[in-house]
Design a protein around this motif. Structure first.
Motif, PDB file in Angstrom:
ATOM      1  N   GLY A 221       0.781  -1.227   0.000  1.00 43.51           N
ATOM      2  CA  GLY A 221       0.000   0.000   0.000  1.00 43.51           C
ATOM      3  C   GLY A 221       0.810   1.272   0.000  1.00 43.51           C
ATOM      4  O   GLY A 221       0.282   2.348   0.311  1.00 43.51           O
ATOM      5  N   ASN A 222       2.079   1.190  -0.377  1.00 41.73           N
ATOM      6  CA  ASN A 222       2.901   2.400  -0.495  1.00 41.73           C
ATOM      7  C   ASN A 222       2.810   2.875  -1.944  1.00 41.73           C
ATOM      8  O   ASN A 222       3.654   2.557  -2.789  1.00 41.73           O
ATOM      9  N   TYR A 223       1.772   3.641  -2.226  1.00 47.25           N
ATOM     10  CA  TYR A 223       1.468   4.005  -3.604  1.00 47.25           C
ATOM     11  C   TYR A 223       2.434   5.054  -4.157  1.00 47.25           C
ATOM     12  O   TYR A 223       2.647   5.110  -5.375  1.00 47.25           O
ATOM     13  N   ASP A 224       3.019   5.872  -3.279  1.00 47.59           N
ATOM     14  CA  ASP A 224       4.010   6.842  -3.752  1.00 47.59           C
ATOM     15  C   ASP A 224       5.178   6.132  -4.432  1.00 47.59           C
ATOM     16  O   ASP A 224       5.589   6.499  -5.544  1.00 47.59           O
ATOM     17  N   PHE A 227       4.253   4.152  -7.583  1.00 42.31           N
ATOM     18  CA  PHE A 227       4.153   5.081  -8.708  1.00 42.31           C
ATOM     19  C   PHE A 227       5.532   5.390  -9.277  1.00 42.31           C
ATOM     20  O   PHE A 227       5.737   5.343 -10.499  1.00 42.31           O
ATOM     21  N   GLU A 228       6.487   5.722  -8.418  1.00 38.01           N
ATOM     22  CA  GLU A 228       7.818   6.126  -8.877  1.00 38.01           C
ATOM     23  C   GLU A 228       8.493   5.016  -9.674  1.00 38.01           C
ATOM     24  O   GLU A 228       9.068   5.270 -10.746  1.00 38.01           O
ATOM     25  N   TYR A 229       8.443   3.790  -9.178  1.00 41.58           N
ATOM     26  CA  TYR A 229       9.173   2.711  -9.855  1.00 41.58           C
ATOM     27  C   TYR A 229       8.458   2.235 -11.115  1.00 41.58           C
ATOM     28  O   TYR A 229       9.105   1.901 -12.109  1.00 41.58           O
ATOM     29  N   SER A 230       7.131   2.214 -11.094  1.00 36.80           N
ATOM     30  CA  SER A 230       6.425   1.848 -12.330  1.00 36.80           C
ATOM     31  C   SER A 230       6.626   2.924 -13.394  1.00 36.80           C
ATOM     32  O   SER A 230       6.755   2.619 -14.587  1.00 36.80           O
ATOM     33  N   LYS A 338      -4.251   7.277  -6.868  1.00 30.32           N
ATOM     34  CA  LYS A 338      -4.453   7.271  -5.422  1.00 30.32           C
ATOM     35  C   LYS A 338      -3.618   8.320  -4.710  1.00 30.32           C
ATOM     36  O   LYS A 338      -3.997   8.807  -3.641  1.00 30.32           O
ATOM     37  N   ILE A 339      -2.480   8.690  -5.288  1.00 29.80           N
ATOM     38  CA  ILE A 339      -1.621   9.633  -4.569  1.00 29.80           C
ATOM     39  C   ILE A 339      -1.614  11.030  -5.163  1.00 29.80           C
ATOM     40  O   ILE A 339      -1.396  12.003  -4.462  1.00 29.80           O
ATOM     41  N   LEU A 340      -1.833  11.139  -6.454  1.00 34.86           N
ATOM     42  CA  LEU A 340      -1.679  12.427  -7.111  1.00 34.86           C
ATOM     43  C   LEU A 340      -2.977  12.975  -7.690  1.00 34.86           C
ATOM     44  O   LEU A 340      -3.080  14.157  -7.951  1.00 34.86           O
ATOM     45  N   ASP A 341      -3.912  12.088  -7.907  1.00 28.46           N
ATOM     46  CA  ASP A 341      -5.176  12.473  -8.536  1.00 28.46           C
ATOM     47  C   ASP A 341      -4.934  13.186  -9.868  1.00 28.46           C
ATOM     48  O   ASP A 341      -5.626  14.153 -10.212  1.00 28.46           O
ATOM     49  N   LYS A 342      -3.923  12.733 -10.598  1.00 27.77           N
ATOM     50  CA  LYS A 342      -3.639  13.311 -11.913  1.00 27.77           C
ATOM     51  C   LYS A 342      -4.376  12.509 -12.979  1.00 27.77           C
ATOM     52  O   LYS A 342      -3.814  11.632 -13.626  1.00 27.77           O
ATOM     53  N   LYS A 343      -5.632  12.798 -13.146  1.00 25.01           N
ATOM     54  CA  LYS A 343      -6.448  12.016 -14.066  1.00 25.01           C
ATOM     55  C   LYS A 343      -5.945  12.102 -15.498  1.00 25.01           C
ATOM     56  O   LYS A 343      -6.064  11.155 -16.263  1.00 25.01           O
ATOM     57  N   GLY A 344      -5.370  13.257 -15.849  1.00 22.79           N
ATOM     58  CA  GLY A 344      -4.870  13.404 -17.212  1.00 22.79           C
ATOM     59  C   GLY A 344      -3.798  12.387 -17.528  1.00 22.79           C
ATOM     60  O   GLY A 344      -3.840  11.734 -18.581  1.00 22.79           O
TER      61      GLY A 344
END
Length: 444
Positions: A221-224, A227-230, A338-344
């Motif tokens: 559950g460490n989504y930050d 996100f970074e590694y993916s 989940k962490i940034l809400d950057k829908k774009g």
């Protein structure tokens, strides 16, 4: 490879934890004295690339008929299907610690013969061994420890972190937090000593380390960090296969080392062979007719039953468990939302992913609402990673977030349930390992 895997499954079923580590293998490994000896060991796919499939065995992606289940003679295999694994069953414990043992041998041997190795070989050999030890520890955590729930259970029992090949050294169970620190720490240590891309996809690379870190962080559950590694993986290798042009008439439509494979691992499970298992009907119904995966992953048997054939292992009875670019797109989409809400950013990546999986003009509409979009991503994730040993891992995580997913089996009129956040999500440790090492057993 299939012959060896069949043998390995049978061997594990009747062998205890320390029986893999008796005099004969130790004497053989004591002869390691050159770079070629080390590379020969690391290149043994039967040791390092045959990953556990127990998570898939325990998942709800498939079902067995009563007749098939009754025909399985091995009680450990039968128990897995109904989530009734007992302490008398050795379910992957020995196999995974077997790989840990060999990784430790390599790590120790590379230091002993340091003067015979170039700096590049010294670093890469050690990095590969750390990668496989971390992957093995991670798989053990998914099976024999409860899912990590942050600070609330970080001090609960994890697994023994065996960092020595000396079988006389006994390790207690480290805490859950300590286990993930070890897994993540080793991966962070080894990434710079590996090439960005591996020449052989059965060897780990820097991309494979990033992909595994994304998977580990997602699972806790460490989504930050997921996100970074993916994101790193996608930036370096963004291309996806176009499923619309893959030949669906082939028995095995996908090549073993196709362009989406980052790191190739696989294994055999008696429960998951095409002869034995059928695809869950609700899961199959989730693939629309315009979804190319429906034709490439599955084949119908009669009117109602469906078999899986979409393994990247290019074999009907061997399931691919490695990392892929497609998985990274879905990890990126879920984590970034989940962490940034950057829908774009999410929608841009999702559109590219969906166009690679659906027929032209038949991509589903991407939802606009936040909850609907997350559910859409999770649905695509399940459909994309079916039979790749991810579903059980994902449900452990999602149930901590309130998804309340219950696994259900029906056999001979009896219903079996694995309820959300049940203690049974941490399998009982084999008795022989308990008796040999004195570690504590999981609660029931």
């Amino acid at each position: 490879m299939k012959t060896y895997l069949l043998f390995l499954v049978a061997l594990i079923a009747c062998s205890g934890c320390n029986k893999f580590l008796e005099e004969k293998p130790r004497q053989k490994l004591a002869t390691i004295s050159t770079k070629d000896d080390l590379w020969a060991l690391l290149n043994n796919e039967n040791i390092f690339n045959a990953m556990s499939l127990v998570g898939e065995d325990l998942s709800d992606n498939y079902y067995l008929t009563d007749n098939t289940w009754n025909s399985i003679a091995n009680i450990s295999i039968r128990n897995k299907y109904g989530w009734e694994v007992s302490a008398n069953d050795d379910v992957a414990w020995s196999m995974l610690y077997h790989r840990v043992y060999y990784a430790n041998v390599v790590l120790e041997s590379v230091g002993v013969i340091r003067d015979k190795l170039s700096d590049a070989d010294y670093r890469e050999i050690g990095a590969i061994a750390k990668f496989y030890r971390s992957l093995s520890f991670f798989e053990l955590m998914n099976l024999f420890s409860l899912p990590y729930n942050g600070q609330s259970n970080g001090d609960k029992p994890g697994i023994p972190l065996r960092t020595s090949s000396d079988i006389n050294v006994k390790f207690k169970r480290s805490t859950i937090s300590e286990c993930y620190e070890q897994i993540i720490g080793d991966l962070e240590d080894c990434m710079e000593d590996l090439p960005l891309l591996a020449q052989i996809k059965t060897r780990p690379s820097r991309l494979a380390v990033w992909a595994l870190l994304a998977r580990v962080y997602l699972s806790i559950g460490n989504y930050d960090r997921a996100f970074e590694y993916s994101r790193l993986v996608i930036e370096k290798k963004p291309e996806l296969l176009n499923y619309a042009i893959i030949d669906e008439k082939k028995e095995n439509p996908f090549g073993r080392y196709n362009a989406e494979v980052i790191h190739s691992t696989s294994n055999y499970s008696q429960l998951l062979t095409r002869q034995n298992c059928y695809v869950d009907t609700v899961l199959y119904a989730g693939y629309s007719d315009g979804d190319c995966r429906k034709k490439l992953f599955f084949v119908k048997e009669g009117e109602k039953k469906v078999k899986f054939r979409g393994s990247f292992a290019e074999d009907n009875d061997i399931q691919f468990t490695g990392s892929t670019i497609g998985e990274m797109y879905l990890t990126f989409a879920e984590a970034s939302l989940k962490i940034l809400d950057k829908k774009g950013d999410v929608i841009e990546k999702l559109n590219y992913f969906l166009k690679s999986r659906y027929e032209t003009g038949k991509c589903p509409d991407i939802p606009s609402g936040d909850e609907e979009l997350i559910d859409f991503i999770l649905s695509e994730r399940r459909k994309e990673l079916v039979f790749r040993n991810r579903r059980y891992e994902d449900v452990r995580r999602l149930n901590l977030e309130g998804y309340n997913i219950t696994f259900t089996r029906k056999l001979a009129g009896r219903e079996y349930l694995l309820k959300p956040n049940a203690l049974a999500y941490a399998l009982l440790i084999p008795l022989e390992a308990i008796n040999y090492s004195g570690i504590i057993q999981n609660s029931r």
